[in-house]
Design a protein around this motif. Structure first.
Motif, PDB file in Angstrom:
ATOM      1  N   UNK A  67       0.840  -1.192   0.000  1.00  0.00           N
ATOM      2  CA  UNK A  67       0.000   0.000   0.000  1.00  0.00           C
ATOM      3  C   UNK A  67       0.880   1.250   0.000  1.00  0.00           C
ATOM      4  N   UNK A  68       0.440   2.267  -0.713  1.00  0.00           N
ATOM      5  CA  UNK A  68       1.118   3.554  -0.710  1.00  0.00           C
ATOM      6  C   UNK A  68       0.331   4.490   0.191  1.00  0.00           C
ATOM      7  N   UNK A  69       0.950   4.922   1.272  1.00  0.00           N
ATOM      8  CA  UNK A  69       0.321   5.847   2.209  1.00  0.00           C
ATOM      9  C   UNK A  69       1.090   7.167   2.125  1.00  0.00           C
ATOM     10  N   UNK A  70       0.659   8.102   1.282  1.00  0.00           N
ATOM     11  CA  UNK A  70       1.447   9.300   0.999  1.00  0.00           C
ATOM     12  C   UNK A  70       1.588  10.241   2.190  1.00  0.00           C
ATOM     13  N   UNK A  71       2.834  10.519   2.539  1.00  0.00           N
ATOM     14  CA  UNK A  71       3.131  11.480   3.582  1.00  0.00           C
ATOM     15  C   UNK A  71       3.354  12.856   2.988  1.00  0.00           C
ATOM     16  N   UNK A  72       3.864  13.773   3.779  1.00  0.00           N
ATOM     17  CA  UNK A  72       4.075  15.133   3.296  1.00  0.00           C
ATOM     18  C   UNK A  72       5.307  15.220   2.404  1.00  0.00           C
ATOM     19  N   UNK A  73       5.289  16.182   1.510  1.00  0.00           N
ATOM     20  CA  UNK A  73       6.404  16.505   0.619  1.00  0.00           C
ATOM     21  C   UNK A  73       6.908  15.295  -0.191  1.00  0.00           C
ATOM     22  N   UNK A  74       6.031  14.607  -0.918  1.00  0.00           N
ATOM     23  CA  UNK A  74       6.463  13.420  -1.662  1.00  0.00           C
ATOM     24  C   UNK A  74       7.355  13.726  -2.867  1.00  0.00           C
ATOM     25  N   UNK A  75       7.437  15.008  -3.267  1.00  0.00           N
ATOM     26  CA  UNK A  75       8.258  15.354  -4.432  1.00  0.00           C
ATOM     27  C   UNK A  75       9.741  15.399  -4.101  1.00  0.00           C
ATOM     28  N   UNK A  76      10.077  15.322  -2.799  1.00  0.00           N
ATOM     29  CA  UNK A  76      11.478  15.380  -2.396  1.00  0.00           C
ATOM     30  C   UNK A  76      11.846  14.143  -1.582  1.00  0.00           C
ATOM     31  N   UNK A  77      13.147  13.887  -1.455  1.00  0.00           N
ATOM     32  CA  UNK A  77      13.606  12.791  -0.614  1.00  0.00           C
ATOM     33  C   UNK A  77      13.342  13.145   0.850  1.00  0.00           C
ATOM     34  N   UNK A  78      13.297  12.138   1.709  1.00  0.00           N
ATOM     35  CA  UNK A  78      12.896  12.369   3.096  1.00  0.00           C
ATOM     36  C   UNK A  78      13.800  13.368   3.823  1.00  0.00           C
ATOM     37  N   UNK A  79      15.078  13.448   3.409  1.00  0.00           N
ATOM     38  CA  UNK A  79      15.999  14.349   4.096  1.00  0.00           C
ATOM     39  C   UNK A  79      16.079  15.730   3.438  1.00  0.00           C
ATOM     40  N   UNK A  80      15.239  15.966   2.414  1.00  0.00           N
ATOM     41  CA  UNK A  80      15.255  17.265   1.732  1.00  0.00           C
ATOM     42  C   UNK A  80      13.993  18.071   1.998  1.00  0.00           C
ATOM     43  N   UNK A  81      13.119  17.545   2.830  1.00  0.00           N
ATOM     44  CA  UNK A  81      11.858  18.226   3.110  1.00  0.00           C
ATOM     45  C   UNK A  81      12.089  19.515   3.892  1.00  0.00           C
ATOM     46  N   UNK A  82      11.254  20.514   3.643  1.00  0.00           N
ATOM     47  CA  UNK A  82      11.319  21.762   4.407  1.00  0.00           C
ATOM     48  C   UNK A  82       9.898  22.261   4.637  1.00  0.00           C
ATOM     49  N   UNK A  83       9.759  23.314   5.434  1.00  0.00           N
ATOM     50  CA  UNK A  83       8.442  23.817   5.818  1.00  0.00           C
ATOM     51  C   UNK A  83       7.621  24.256   4.606  1.00  0.00           C
ATOM     52  N   UNK A  84       8.280  24.858   3.619  1.00  0.00           N
ATOM     53  CA  UNK A  84       7.572  25.336   2.431  1.00  0.00           C
ATOM     54  C   UNK A  84       6.980  24.161   1.662  1.00  0.00           C
ATOM     55  N   UNK A  85       7.784  23.099   1.527  1.00  0.00           N
ATOM     56  CA  UNK A  85       7.321  21.919   0.805  1.00  0.00           C
ATOM     57  C   UNK A  85       6.179  21.238   1.555  1.00  0.00           C
ATOM     58  N   UNK A  86       6.286  21.123   2.864  1.00  0.00           N
ATOM     59  CA  UNK A  86       5.245  20.487   3.673  1.00  0.00           C
ATOM     60  C   UNK A  86       3.936  21.253   3.557  1.00  0.00           C
ATOM     61  N   UNK A  87       4.031  22.589   3.498  1.00  0.00           N
ATOM     62  CA  UNK A  87       2.837  23.419   3.374  1.00  0.00           C
ATOM     63  C   UNK A  87       2.165  23.230   2.021  1.00  0.00           C
ATOM     64  N   UNK A  88       2.982  23.121   0.967  1.00  0.00           N
ATOM     65  CA  UNK A  88       2.441  22.969  -0.386  1.00  0.00           C
ATOM     66  C   UNK A  88       1.988  21.549  -0.663  1.00  0.00           C
ATOM     67  N   UNK A  89       2.639  20.560  -0.022  1.00  0.00           N
ATOM     68  CA  UNK A  89       2.349  19.148  -0.250  1.00  0.00           C
ATOM     69  C   UNK A  89       2.125  18.452   1.088  1.00  0.00           C
ATOM     70  N   UNK A  90       0.968  18.664   1.706  1.00  0.00           N
ATOM     71  CA  UNK A  90       0.753  18.170   3.076  1.00  0.00           C
ATOM     72  C   UNK A  90       0.635  16.660   3.226  1.00  0.00           C
ATOM     73  N   UNK A  91       0.390  15.946   2.138  1.00  0.00           N
ATOM     74  CA  UNK A  91       0.183  14.507   2.260  1.00  0.00           C
ATOM     75  C   UNK A  91      -1.217  14.198   2.739  1.00  0.00           C
ATOM     76  N   UNK A  92      -1.505  12.914   2.960  1.00  0.00           N
ATOM     77  CA  UNK A  92      -2.871  12.514   3.311  1.00  0.00           C
ATOM     78  C   UNK A  92      -3.072  12.078   4.749  1.00  0.00           C
ATOM     79  N   UNK A  93      -2.003  12.064   5.567  1.00  0.00           N
ATOM     80  CA  UNK A  93      -2.106  11.577   6.948  1.00  0.00           C
ATOM     81  C   UNK A  93      -2.808  12.589   7.852  1.00  0.00           C
ATOM     82  N   UNK A  94      -3.779  12.098   8.619  1.00  0.00           N
ATOM     83  CA  UNK A  94      -4.481  12.940   9.592  1.00  0.00           C
ATOM     84  C   UNK A  94      -4.669  12.165  10.892  1.00  0.00           C
TER      85      UNK A  94
END
Length: 293
Positions: A67-94
């Motif tokens: 199963x694919x459970x999309x988290x925040x900032x999927x367009x970047x690698x896990x160690x490249x995420x930043x606040x701007x990316x998380x805001x634009x790409x929040x993912x589906x987890x709630x």
């Protein structure tokens, strides 16, 4: 929901009749993201192992699904995420029950964990110090341990899964047993989902293999030997190890004029059954002809 140990998914995450209800958050689309998330929000994905699109080889764990459970900032690698990316790409987890909006498609409840070292007869660090090895691919056995012997043996894998379930049930006896919780159904239809995105559905239309010398063959060959390295973004889902037929199929799906036909031999689940039936019928006819002779 409280007291429910199952993962929660928004209604429609797997139901093809409700795909339109998996909308982008706040009614917006996620521009710049891959088609899957840009069009539908951060929807949950799934695939039955051993079936198209991946993996296409035999898997020795019956009825296994990823199963694919999309988290925040999927367009970047896990160690490249930043606040701007998380805001634009929040993912589906709630937290709590998902609503089905593009940024609210799944949640989970932590139930506990077990380590592989707890499952095997000797922890790996201790095993290595003793000159052992978890698994040797040349002998299909471990050294000083037998837990992973027969790594592609379906019966052995079933025993390993059973051992894992028993260990978890022993450690977390207050939790609902894994086998008592129904797995989310996986009815993802690759061809139907991507039909809007691609010009052609991958399994529809006449099949005809590209042959050396024609334009489709040249285009597929270039993609496999050069294009995949210089422009990998042209070939989503493929690698240099993908077959020439898989490159032809992608070019057909993209509507390239040089490849007006899909390749033969790469079929969806239903078509595979039809082809198997045709082969069986042909085989029976051949037998009858031989009897007459």
């Amino acid at each position: 929901a409280a007291g429910n140990p199952e993962p929660s998914f928004c209604e429609g995450a797997f139901d093809s009749t409700k795909e339109a209800e998996i909308m982008a958050a706040n009614g917006k689309s996620y521009g710049g993201l891959p088609y899957e998330y840009g069009r539908y929000g951060f929807n949950v994905g799934c695939n039955k192992l051993g079936e198209y699109p991946f993996p296409m080889y035999e898997v020795y764990y019956p009825k296994s699904v990823w199963y694919t459970l999309p988290g925040s900032c999927p367009s970047k690698t896990f160690d490249s995420s930043d606040a701007k990316c998380v805001s634009a790409e929040p993912g589906g987890l709630v937290k709590g029950e998902p609503t089905g909006a593009g940024d609210s498609t799944w949640s989970y409840e932590f139930m506990g964990k077990v380590a592989v070292d707890e499952l095997v007869d000797t922890p790996v660090d201790q095993l290595n110090k003793q000159g052992g090895r978890e698994y040797d691919p040349f002998t299909d056995k471990g050294i000083r341990t037998s837990f992973w012997d027969g790594i592609n043996n379906t019966a052995a894998n079933s025993k390993r899964v059973t051992a894992l379930r028993k260990l978890f049930a022993t450690k977390f006896s207050n939790q609902t047993l894994d086998e008592e919780m129904p797995s989310p159904p996986c009815d993802f239809n690759f061809g139907e989902f991507y039909k809007e995105f691609w010009w052609n559905a991958p399994f529809e239309g006449e099949c005809k293999d590209a042959v050396q010398g024609d334009d489709c063959y040249k285009m597929a060959k270039w993609g496999k030997t050069e294009g995949i390295y210089s422009h990998p973004e042209y070939y989503p889902g493929l690698t240099a190890a993908s077959s020439l037929k898989e490159f032809q199929q992608l070019l057909y799906m993209q509507g390239k004029a040089a490849c007006p036909n899909r390749p033969c031999g790469i079929a969806g689940k239903e078509e595979s059954k039809e082809e198997d039936g045709e082969k069986k019928a042909d085989s029976e006819e051949e037998k009858e002809e031989k009897k007459k002779q």
